[in-house]
Design a protein around this motif. Structure first.
Motif, mmCIF file in Angstrom:
data_model
loop_
_atom_site.group_PDB
_atom_site.id
_atom_site.type_symbol
_atom_site.label_atom_id
_atom_site.label_comp_id
_atom_site.label_asym_id
_atom_site.label_seq_id
_atom_site.Cartn_x
_atom_site.Cartn_y
_atom_site.Cartn_z
ATOM 1 N N VAL A 1 4.574 22.249 -7.850
ATOM 2 C CA VAL A 1 4.140 22.978 -9.049
ATOM 3 C C VAL A 1 5.093 24.138 -9.335
ATOM 4 O O VAL A 1 5.464 24.382 -10.492
ATOM 5 N N LYS A 2 5.499 24.853 -8.301
ATOM 6 C CA LYS A 2 6.441 25.959 -8.490
ATOM 7 C C LYS A 2 7.761 25.457 -9.061
ATOM 8 O O LYS A 2 8.332 26.085 -9.959
ATOM 9 N N ASN A 3 8.240 24.336 -8.550
ATOM 10 C CA ASN A 3 9.483 23.764 -9.069
ATOM 11 C C ASN A 3 9.319 23.345 -10.527
ATOM 12 O O ASN A 3 10.222 23.562 -11.347
ATOM 13 N N ASP A 4 8.176 22.752 -10.855
ATOM 14 C CA ASP A 4 7.920 22.363 -12.248
ATOM 15 C C ASP A 4 7.888 23.589 -13.159
ATOM 16 O O ASP A 4 8.413 23.562 -14.278
ATOM 17 N N ILE A 5 7.286 24.667 -12.690
ATOM 18 C CA ILE A 5 7.218 25.896 -13.484
ATOM 19 C C ILE A 5 8.618 26.463 -13.695
ATOM 20 O O ILE A 5 8.954 26.917 -14.802
ATOM 21 N N LYS A 6 9.442 26.422 -12.651
ATOM 22 C CA LYS A 6 10.820 26.907 -12.798
ATOM 23 C C LYS A 6 11.571 26.094 -13.837
ATOM 24 O O LYS A 6 12.279 26.644 -14.683
ATOM 25 N N GLU A 7 11.418 24.760 -13.760
ATOM 26 C CA GLU A 7 12.094 23.904 -14.728
ATOM 27 C C GLU A 7 11.594 24.189 -16.141
ATOM 28 O O GLU A 7 12.399 24.270 -17.084
#
Length: 100
Positions: free
Chosen positions: A64-70
């Motif tokens: 989820v954190k990676n998706d938010i960064k993207e």
């Protein structure tokens, strides 16, 4: 002689009572140990399941954190593109205003 027979019967009864008490205590101790072992096993299994669940949650949180960064990076690019488009539109409007 009746007293000796009474004492003998009392002694035998006392010995039998002590034997029964000790054997019951041993049997109860074995049952308690088995019960404790099964409960401990159940607790260990449940703790392992909780640990696995926590590991999965951590993994999902990382995703989820990676998706938010993207998403954040894409939003920044879209905002920059929108700013450039507004600047171009403003310059086109200025040129049209001079022409008219």
């Amino acid at each position: 002689m009746t007293i000796e027979v009474a004492l003998l019967i009392s002694g035998v009864s006392l010995a039998f009572g002590i034997y029964q008490g000790v054997s019951n205590m041993k049997r109860n101790a074995k049952t308690d140990i088995q019960s404790d072992a099964s409960q401990l096993t159940t607790v260990i299994v449940k703790l392992e399941n909780i640990g696995n669940g926590i590991t999965e949650i951590k993994s999902e949180m990382t995703n989820v954190k990676n998706d938010i960064k993207e998403s954040r990076e894409r939003i920044i690019k879209v905002e920059e593109s929108a700013k450039q488009a507004h600047k171009r539109l403003d310059s086109i409007e200025k040129i049209q205003a001079r022409i008219n």
